[in-house]
Design an enzyme around this catalytic site. Structure first.
Site, PDB file in Angstrom:
ATOM      1  CD  GLU A 109     -14.381  20.086  11.861  1.00  0.00           C
ATOM      2  OE1 GLU A 109     -13.581  19.227  12.239  1.00  0.00           O
ATOM      3  OE2 GLU A 109     -14.072  21.230  11.522  1.00  0.00           O
ATOM      4  CG  ASN A 134      -5.039  17.637   2.681  1.00  0.00           C
ATOM      5  OD1 ASN A 134      -4.888  18.149   1.577  1.00  0.00           O
ATOM      6  ND2 ASN A 134      -5.713  16.516   2.866  1.00  0.00           N
ATOM      7  CB  CYS A 148      -1.640  10.006  13.018  1.00  0.00           C
ATOM      8  SG  CYS A 148      -2.460   8.427  13.193  1.00  0.00           S
ATOM      9  CB  CYS A 182      -7.552  13.567   4.366  1.00  0.00           C
ATOM     10  SG  CYS A 182      -8.503  12.731   3.146  1.00  0.00           S
ATOM     11  CD  GLU A 226      -9.255   3.756  14.032  1.00  0.00           C
ATOM     12  OE1 GLU A 226      -8.446   4.266  13.257  1.00  0.00           O
ATOM     13  OE2 GLU A 226     -10.035   2.837  13.690  1.00  0.00           O
ATOM     14  CB  CYS A 266     -16.113  12.784   4.913  1.00  0.00           C
ATOM     15  SG  CYS A 266     -14.754  12.310   5.984  1.00  0.00           S
ATOM     16  CB  SER A 300     -10.474   5.088   6.716  1.00  0.00           C
ATOM     17  OG  SER A 300      -9.080   5.240   6.865  1.00  0.00           O
ATOM     18  CB  CYS A 312      -3.870  13.480  11.872  1.00  0.00           C
ATOM     19  SG  CYS A 312      -5.660  13.605  11.998  1.00  0.00           S
ATOM     20  CB  CYS A 332      -8.632  10.999  16.892  1.00  0.00           C
ATOM     21  SG  CYS A 332      -8.075   9.335  16.462  1.00  0.00           S
ATOM     22  CG  LEU A 377      -0.463   0.387   4.672  1.00  0.00           C
ATOM     23  CD1 LEU A 377       0.158  -0.164   3.393  1.00  0.00           C
ATOM     24  CD2 LEU A 377       0.055  -0.381   5.877  1.00  0.00           C
TER      25      LEU A 377
END
Ligand code: SAH
Ligand code: SF4
Length: 392
Positions: free
Chosen positions: A96, A341, A165, A384, A213, A154, A242, A168, A161, A266
């Site tokens: 995406e 989100n 996390c 995000c 990542e 973006c 990022s 996410c 990934c 962070l």
């Protein structure tokens, strides 16, 4: 006789193009012509490269060489103008890429674009819109008129990934594969073409904040950055990458002669909390991460960005904000707060507006420029942490 192996020009740098033209018995200057055509003019086919002799174009076609632009498989338009593109590659994988008109409120290095606007989050998951954006935003040709585009794209760096996390959606995919430099550049080229962007007229920022990542696909990512800057002509100062905190690559990025600005996710103010939310903390803890951040060589007026996803009652207390102030103290940085989100399979809640504002206040009072990132395209799963192929 076996068919010649397919090869794609998009993703090749000037040295690789030089080898290709010399192998074909052509003079070296043809490499520069190819480079200009692929990246600056963004041609889609060999036939469009009118600077090359027809015999050479034919010879390339016989060797199954193509430009290799990826295909936009589908697109979803948000009520706020954000467009989520699903971009497909030759092997059937897709990622995406998100177009956000007028920026995302947090990517500008000086924070000037960052709003403090706060949208009360919806607790529902609206059905993504399948409406064609052209009905609202104009067709490719009408965008080509006199209006200037201002937007942030973006970009994804991997399919899925591996970092896992907890908040996410992309993490739920796991890592499918790395993207090549050509596939990273191809996303940008495809979206620029679809939106009718002329880079000499329009103001386009890039954020490497899509799926994946970037620092776990470092070589392809940094090659793509060079091609985007030297080929397409997007200034490095308009790009931000990022990372979730792949510490050795932060040092590597600092040594690059050409590099985007750096944002570090962070998302927690101490190791115990960060370990729970981001398992990568077990490999590189906050002390190592913040040491790399402090050592990062900033250019005049450049700021580091720290991103912090606020999760209701988990990392969004005033005490956590005070801890964050201590972590960031002394670094020329700004903080982007992102209220979670939500998504299916994500076990956290979005904090109420008062909690977000109270958290921001602590940082602002301590002299840290702190912005609340507006959620963009939440209704179409473009915001995000919502990028996941299967939510189409
Ligand atoms: N992998 C990189 C870049 C992509 S994620 C990284 O993690 O930094 C881009 C940003 O989205 C990160 O700051 C991440 O913390 C944030 N994010 C992830 N999931 C989110 C969610 N559900 N809501 C809000 N932000 C999220
Ligand atoms: Fe990967 Fe970034 Fe999502 Fe973490 S937040 S799982 S690093 S894409």
């Amino acid at each position: 006789m076996t068919a010649p192996q397919k090869s794609e020009l998009l993703g090749l740098d000037i040295q690789e193009l030089t080898v290709l033209v010399q192998d074909a018995g052509e003079p070296a200057y043809r490499a520069r012509q190819l480079f200009e055509a692929i990246y600056r003019q963004r041609v889609h086919s060999l036939e469009e490269i009118s600077t090359l002799p027809i015999e050479f174009r034919r010879a390339l076609a016989e060797r199954a060489v193509t430009v290799g632009q990826p295909r936009i498989e589908s697109q979803y338009l948000s009520s706020d103008g954000t467009i989520r593109y699903l971009i497909a590659f030759a092997d059937g994988h897709s990622v995406e890429t998100v177009w956000m008109p007028e920026g995302d409120g947090g990517e500008a290095g000086d924070g000037s674009e960052a709003g403090t606007e706060y949208e009360v989050p919806s607790t529902e998951y609206p059905v993504p819109s399948r409406e064609s954006p052209s009905s609202v935003l104009g067709t490719r040709n009408s965008v080509l008129g006199t209006r200037r585009n201002r937007a942030t794209i973006c970009v994804s760096s991997q399919v899925g990934c591996a970092v896992d996390c907890r908040f996410c959606l992309t993490a739920l995919l796991g890592l499918q594969r790395n993207l090549s430099a050509g596939e990273i550049v191809g996303q940008v080229a495809a979206v620029l073409d679809e939106r009718g962007v002329a880079l000499e007229r329009d103001r386009i920022n890039l954020v490497f904040m899509g799926q994946g990542e970037p620092f776990l696909n470092y070589d392809n990512f940094i090659k793509a950055v060079r091609l985007l800057a030297e080929g397409l002509g997007i200034a490095e100062s308009r790009m931000t990458v990022s990372t979730s905190g792949i510490v050795p690559r932060i040092y590597d990025l600092g040594r690059e002669p050409l590099r985007p600005k750096l944002a570090i996710s962070l998302n927690a103010s101490n190791d115990a909390s960060r370990r729970e939310l981001m398992p990568i903390t077990r490999k590189w803890d906050l002390e190592q991460l913040m040491a790399a951040a402090r050592a990062f060589p900033l250019r005049p007026r450049e700021r580091l960005t720290f991103e912090y996803v606020l999760l209701d009652q988990v990392n969004d207390s005033v005490e956590a904000a005070r801890e964050l102030v201590e972590l960031v103290r002394g670094i020329r940085a700004k903080v982007n707060l992102i209220a979670l989100n939500p998504g299916p399979g994500i076990d956290f809640r979005t904090p109420a507006e008062e909690r977000v504002l109270a958290f921001q206040q602590v940082l602002v009072k301590a002299g840290i420029p702190t912005f609340i990132r507006r959620p963009r395209g939440r209704d179409i799963y473009a915001a995000c942490g919502q990028l996941k192929l299967s939510v189409a």
